[in-house]
Scaffold this motif. Structure first.
Motif, PDB file in Angstrom:
ATOM      1  N   SER A 155     -89.924   3.329  -3.164  1.00 15.46           N
ATOM      2  CA  SER A 155     -91.047   2.964  -4.011  1.00 15.46           C
ATOM      3  C   SER A 155     -91.556   4.227  -4.705  1.00 15.46           C
ATOM      4  N   GLY A 156     -92.041   4.037  -5.914  1.00 18.68           N
ATOM      5  CA  GLY A 156     -92.551   5.181  -6.668  1.00 18.68           C
ATOM      6  C   GLY A 156     -92.168   5.126  -8.127  1.00 18.68           C
ATOM      7  N   GLY A 157     -91.273   4.185  -8.466  1.00 18.87           N
ATOM      8  CA  GLY A 157     -90.913   3.975  -9.864  1.00 18.87           C
ATOM      9  C   GLY A 157     -90.181   5.133 -10.501  1.00 18.87           C
ATOM     10  N   ASP A 158     -90.096   5.084 -11.819  1.00 20.14           N
ATOM     11  CA  ASP A 158     -89.356   6.099 -12.562  1.00 20.14           C
ATOM     12  C   ASP A 158     -89.960   7.481 -12.392  1.00 20.14           C
ATOM     13  N   ILE A 159     -91.294   7.553 -12.301  1.00 19.79           N
ATOM     14  CA  ILE A 159     -91.956   8.849 -12.145  1.00 19.79           C
ATOM     15  C   ILE A 159     -91.613   9.458 -10.794  1.00 19.79           C
ATOM     16  N   GLY A 160     -91.717   8.652  -9.735  1.00 16.40           N
ATOM     17  CA  GLY A 160     -91.401   9.143  -8.400  1.00 16.40           C
ATOM     18  C   GLY A 160     -89.963   9.589  -8.275  1.00 16.40           C
ATOM     19  N   ALA A 161     -89.042   8.849  -8.900  1.00 15.62           N
ATOM     20  CA  ALA A 161     -87.625   9.233  -8.855  1.00 15.62           C
ATOM     21  C   ALA A 161     -87.396  10.537  -9.607  1.00 15.62           C
ATOM     22  N   ARG A 162     -88.010  10.661 -10.771  1.00 13.32           N
ATOM     23  CA  ARG A 162     -87.829  11.853 -11.597  1.00 13.32           C
ATOM     24  C   ARG A 162     -88.397  13.103 -10.923  1.00 13.32           C
ATOM     25  N   GLU A 163     -89.526  12.938 -10.245  1.00 12.67           N
ATOM     26  CA  GLU A 163     -90.209  14.082  -9.639  1.00 12.67           C
ATOM     27  C   GLU A 163     -89.861  14.256  -8.158  1.00 12.67           C
ATOM     28  N   ALA A 164     -88.911  13.474  -7.656  1.00  8.79           N
ATOM     29  CA  ALA A 164     -88.439  13.566  -6.264  1.00  8.79           C
ATOM     30  C   ALA A 164     -89.584  13.400  -5.265  1.00  8.79           C
ATOM     31  N   ARG A 165     -90.436  12.438  -5.520  1.00  8.13           N
ATOM     32  CA  ARG A 165     -91.526  12.161  -4.581  1.00  8.13           C
ATOM     33  C   ARG A 165     -91.638  10.659  -4.295  1.00  8.13           C
ATOM     34  N   LEU A 166     -90.477  10.045  -4.097  1.00  3.51           N
ATOM     35  CA  LEU A 166     -90.432   8.636  -3.731  1.00  3.51           C
ATOM     36  C   LEU A 166     -90.889   8.424  -2.290  1.00  3.51           C
ATOM     37  N   SER A 167     -91.364   7.220  -2.014  1.00  2.07           N
ATOM     38  CA  SER A 167     -91.505   6.760  -0.631  1.00  2.07           C
ATOM     39  C   SER A 167     -90.201   6.059  -0.270  1.00  2.07           C
ATOM     40  N   ILE A 168     -89.634   6.414   0.868  1.00  9.15           N
ATOM     41  CA  ILE A 168     -88.350   5.855   1.295  1.00  9.15           C
ATOM     42  C   ILE A 168     -88.546   5.197   2.656  1.00  9.15           C
TER      43      ILE A 168
END
Length: 293
Positions: A128-141
């Protein structure tokens, strides 16, 4: 997997909005990365920066020690894992299989169990975290599967996310993602209705956001998607069609457990109306268009 360990070859299947950023992080970290997606042109930026192309999921699985999948629907997951020349049939014993797709908990369990019969170690790890989280490597996994396998893969997860939690046995990651999507669905309705109300009341929605986003009404969707709604920016960080898919999975799982989810049922019906308007490929914030008619 310590600093002195030889880096595994990573394969990533699915290079869409999320997968492209994920593969990019591994390339920047010096990993050998192989990719496959149905439309090769979508992977061209990654190929230009050093990723290696494979012609099929099975061909990729043969070349990689860690195989990650980030595709659209449970039917896609089933096809690339269980197909005649799919991942389970072609991966080398000892490989790790990580499905990052938001998919069915029962399918995650099937992949895990079939993997064990072939000496393959599977984790379900939706994000979870969307395109921004994926781009900035700060997703919730959110991870389901063996705790030992989770610990081995944790260093790789840390290239993608900052909130990485082992939730339990196979399927637990997917169940946790359903909790995430259930919370988002009702929250998104509230965000949209609040901004439409602000506009109809003659207020400046941007100024309203300044007051409400740091108080009790605050949420990720309000702070990150609210400004997009105000700017009429409905480009996808997460597609409407995929959100509908997630809500269907959650409602099916809830039905199997005898749980009623009236808020989610309403949100799904609204998003299906939005899709009928031709907005399947828009971002989830496009719900604003339906309510603001």
């Amino acid at each position: 997997m310590t600093e002195n360990t030889v880096k595994p070859i990573i394969g990533l299947i699915g290079t869409g909005v999320m997968g492209k950023s994920m593969a990019g992080h591994y390339l920047k970290a010096g990993y050998e990365v192989h990719v496959y997606t149905r439309t090769k042109e979508k992977a061209q930026d990654l190929l230009d920066t050093g990723a290696k192309w494979q012609e099929s999921p099975g061909a990729l699985a043969q070349q990689c020690q860690v195989i990650m999948t980030m595709v659209g629907f449970p039917s896609d997951v089933e096809e690339i894992y269980f197909g005649e020349n799919g991942i389970l049939a072609m991966a080398q014993p000892g490989s790790y299989l990580i499905d990052l797709t938001t998919s069915s908990p029962s399918l995650a369990k099937r992949i895990y169990e079939e993997g064990l019969t072939r000496q393959l170690f599977a984790l379900d790890a939706p994000v979870s975290g969307g395109d921004i989280g994926a781009r900035e490597a700060r997703l919730s996994i959110m991870v389901g599967g063996s705790s030992e396998v989770f610990e081995r893969m944790l260093p790789l997860f840390q290239y993608m996310g900052t909130n990485i939690v082992h939730q339990g046995e196979a399927g637990a990651g997917q169940h946790t993602k359903m909790c995430n999507q259930i919370a988002i669905a009702s929250n998104m309705m509230g965000v949209v209705e609040a901004l439409v109300y602000a506009k109809k009341a003659g207020l400046d929605p941007t100024t309203v956001l300044k007051s409400i986003e740091t108080g009790a009404a605050g949420s990720w969707s309000l702070s990150n998607l609210g400004p997009r709604m105000i700017a009429d920016n409905f480009a996808p960080g997460f597609y409407v069609k995929h959100f509908i898919k997630d809500m269907k999975i959650a409602l099916q799982s809830a039905d199997e457990m005898g749980v009623e989810l009236p808020g989610l049922t309403l949100a799904k019906s609204l998003y299906e109306q939005l899709a009928a308007m031709g907005e399947e490929e828009s971002g989830t914030q496009a719900l604003y268009k339906l309510i603001n008619k």
